[in-house]
Design an enzyme around this catalytic site. Structure first.
Site, PDB file in Angstrom:
ATOM      1  CB  CYS A   2     106.672 -31.880  53.735  1.00 56.17           C
ATOM      2  SG  CYS A   2     108.275 -32.676  53.619  1.00 56.17           S
ATOM      3  CD  GLU A 488     112.069 -15.256  36.921  1.00 58.01           C
ATOM      4  OE1 GLU A 488     113.013 -15.532  37.682  1.00 58.01           O
ATOM      5  OE2 GLU A 488     110.950 -15.787  37.027  1.00 58.01           O
TER       6      GLU A 488
END
Ligand code: F6R
Length: 618
Positions: A2, A488
């Protein structure tokens, strides 16, 4: 996870607290975007607004139903842990009397017994969040202690877990109080106004002067003052510093998305990470490595701990460090590390790689390593972050702020910083002569221009990606340092384009994954330089093997490598680069591919679904 912002300004109510909170939330939205909310202290009490969904929904609600002028405000953008992303579960949460508002990042682990206790006492709950427990406890503690700081100190002693809390009370219109327990919180120092944020992005539009807080501290800000105390109430002082980037670094700068901008920032991210770390005559200058040379000489094992893309950077670094320093290097996902009883001693160097410096899994891994006597060296992008603070030494990656949720430029900067570390160790331990180190440094110095060359030709990759927007599965193969690049490439495609993608070590193909190949299956292959003939020949054989079974091959190969041409449906060329440096160029087309394909599908590449930039819970 958050994002949190807090602000206290002049005593005369104005729209500034709301403006600051919304601007901060816009910059912090990358931390989580399930819902957003604000609370203000106004002359008539608290005023709040919150909405499920992205910040735009909250802005719409505020336009339809504006909040009154205020003296202080807090704002929150959520990545849901307890309870679905609904209006009710959005923050702020209020105390039972509606006079105290709380926002929260992290998890309150003992919320269930505390909630049961409050329910037993007749306190009504309106959400499923653990945050509401803190709101009710703080409301009751405020009534008992008569002060917000005292209430925060009393309540944080009862809470377990890793979290940051910010609270305001209608009776204290010029105060916001914050608590930091194993979760990020930083103070912004203004002139007649002060700020709190889960990172400096929260207030970078207003001030670059910041105060770093320690763990278990409580901070009280007013317009004129910042007071810090330890968890037992003893006065403490934070460490003041000036943020070394400004608000312009965190804007899109003419690019359609932060992702595109950050891919284009990569030449600078690599150059800045090298800057000041060598003297121009080929000598390394790594004064920041505060670990005694004698200790570094005695290291007999390196363990890299990291997650996601940062772990892949560590995986690349393993090849270089082992080759240059002859020290065994293990790469461990940080969340697995402490649960497997790793063999760690005072001769182990643990290298923690993290862009945010706040990844909880990595924080827990370094704590475990230090308890076992290991030295911890952090490769971190965020100044003053928890991992930087808790490590024995820090080698900062100077990538600048990374706002897109999926990591790009941090990856290149992490590899660059790890290479500097590897070269430093190699010279210190006598495995490489100074002139050899100078040669490697010179090669590293050429990389920004090579990456720029790839960016200048990005249209080729984009065109292929756009034509492939309906594919449902893509495989990635690589060998040696090309293997983590393949991993990746697959991760980028999964997270940006929501496509099934898997990366494999090319040599593993015949041990199973080749069964996946069917007519038309797209397969990316990261090809090593032909100047490593044995390695190169093996990968060229792998291309032929998948092609013979119907795969559509998309090959990333060095300029002039004609051996691949006959077996490639598409070739993306990269500049001629030494083997160990190749990941810094071969990953670039894969990043562009994932971003362009996701954009062609109409997806939000900066804020992919379900993700958050900084994973601050385990
Ligand atoms: C992927 C990505 C993540 C992060 C991982 C570690 O694009 O961004 O996999 O690399 O969550 O984050 P940091 O580097 O902040 O520790």
């Amino acid at each position: 996870m958050c994002g949190i912002v807090g602000y206290v300004g002049p005593a005369v109510p104005s729209t500034r607290p709301l403006d600051v909170a919304l601007e901060g939330l816009a910059r912090l939205e990358y931390r989580g975007y399930d819902s957003a909310g604000v609370a203000l202290v106004t002359p008539t009490g608290l005023a709040t607004a919150k909405r499920a969904g992205k910040l735009a929904n909250l802005r719409e609600a505020l336009e339809a139903d504006p909040l009154p002028p205020a003296t202080a405000g807090i704002g929150h953008t959520r990545w849901a842990t307890h309870g679905a992303p609904t209006d009710a579960n959005a923050h702020p949460q209020l105390s039972a009397d509606g006079r105290l508002a709380v926002i929260h990042n992290g998890i309150i682990e003992n919320f269930a017994p505390l909630k049961a206790e409050l329910l037993e006492a007749g306190v009504p709950f309106t959400s499923e969040t653990d945050t509401e427990v803190a709101a009710h406890l703080l409301g009751r503690a405020y009534d008992e202690t008569g002060g917000l700081t005292a209430a925060m100190l009393a309540v944080t002693r009862r809470l377990e877990g890793a979290f940051t809390l910010l609270a305001m009370h209608a009776e204290e219109p010029g105060t916001v109080v914050g608590a930091r327990l194993n979760s990020p919180l930083v103070v912004g120092l203004g002139d007649g106004e002060n700020y709190l944020g889960s990172d400096v992005a929260a207030f970078i539009g207003h001030t670059r002067e910041a105060l770093e807080l320690g763990q278990d501290q409580v901070v009280t800000i007013t317009a004129e003052e910042v007071r810090v105390v330890d968890g037992d109430g003893t006065p403490a002082t934070g460490r003041r510093y000036t943020v070394d980037w400004d608000a312009n670094a965190a804007v899109k700068g003419g690019f359609a998305t932060f992702m595109d901008k950050e891919i284009h920032d990569q030449p600078k991210a690599v150059a800045d990470t090298l800057l000041g770390r060598h003297d121009g005559a080929g000598n390394l200058v790594l004064d920041e490595l505060r670990i005694e040379p004698a200790v570094l000489r005695s290291v007999d094992k390196i363990i890299v701990v990291a997650c996601g893309t940062a772990a892949y950077a560590g995986h690349v670094a393993k090849y270089a460090i082992e080759h240059w320093c002859r020290i065994p290097v293990e790469v461990e996902l940080a969340h697995e590390f402490r649960y497997r009883d790793p063999v760690v001693s005072e001769k182990t160097l643990v290298v923690a790689i993290s862009q945010s410096g706040e990844t909880m899994d990595t924080i827990m891994a370094i704590r475990h390593a230090r308890e076992q006597g290991a030295k911890v060296l952090a490769v971190v992008n965020t100044h003053g972050s928890t991992i930087a603070r808790e490590s024995d030494a820090v080698l900062y990656t100077h990538a600048g702020p990374e706002v897109a949720v999926a990591s790009t430029k941090a990856f290149l900067a992490q590899i660059t910083a790890c290479y500097l570390l590897g070269l430093y160790l190699a010279e210190l331990r006598g495995n490489k002569y100074a002139d050899e180190v100078a040669d490697y440094l010179a090669e590293l110095g050429k990389l920004p221009a090579k990456i720029q060359e790839l960016l200048d030709r990005e249209g080729e990759v984009r065109a292929v990606a756009e034509a492939m927007k309906d594919v449902t599965s893509v495989l990635f193969l690589g060998r040696h340092v090309g293997y983590p690049v393949a991993l990746e490439g697959a991760l980028k495609l999964k997270e940006l384009a929501y496509i099934h993608a898997e990366g494999f070590a090319a040599g593993e193909l015949k041990h199973g994954p080749i069964a996946l190949i069917e007519e038309g299956q797209p397969v990316f292959v990261v090809v090593p330089t032909p100047r490593r003939p044995t390695l190169h020949a093996k990968v060229v054989s792998n291309i032929q093997e998948v092609r013979a079974r119907g795969a559509r091959t998309l090959v990333i190969a060095e300029e002039g490598d004609e051996a691949v041409t006959a077996f490639a449906d598409v070739v993306f060329r990269v500049p001629r680069t030494p083997t160990l440096m190749m990941p810094l160029v071969t990953v670039v087309p894969l990043q562009i591919f994932a971003s362009a394909l996701a954009t062609a599908k109409g997806l939000d590449v900066d804020q992919p679904r379900n993700l958050a930039k900084s994973v601050t819970v385990e």
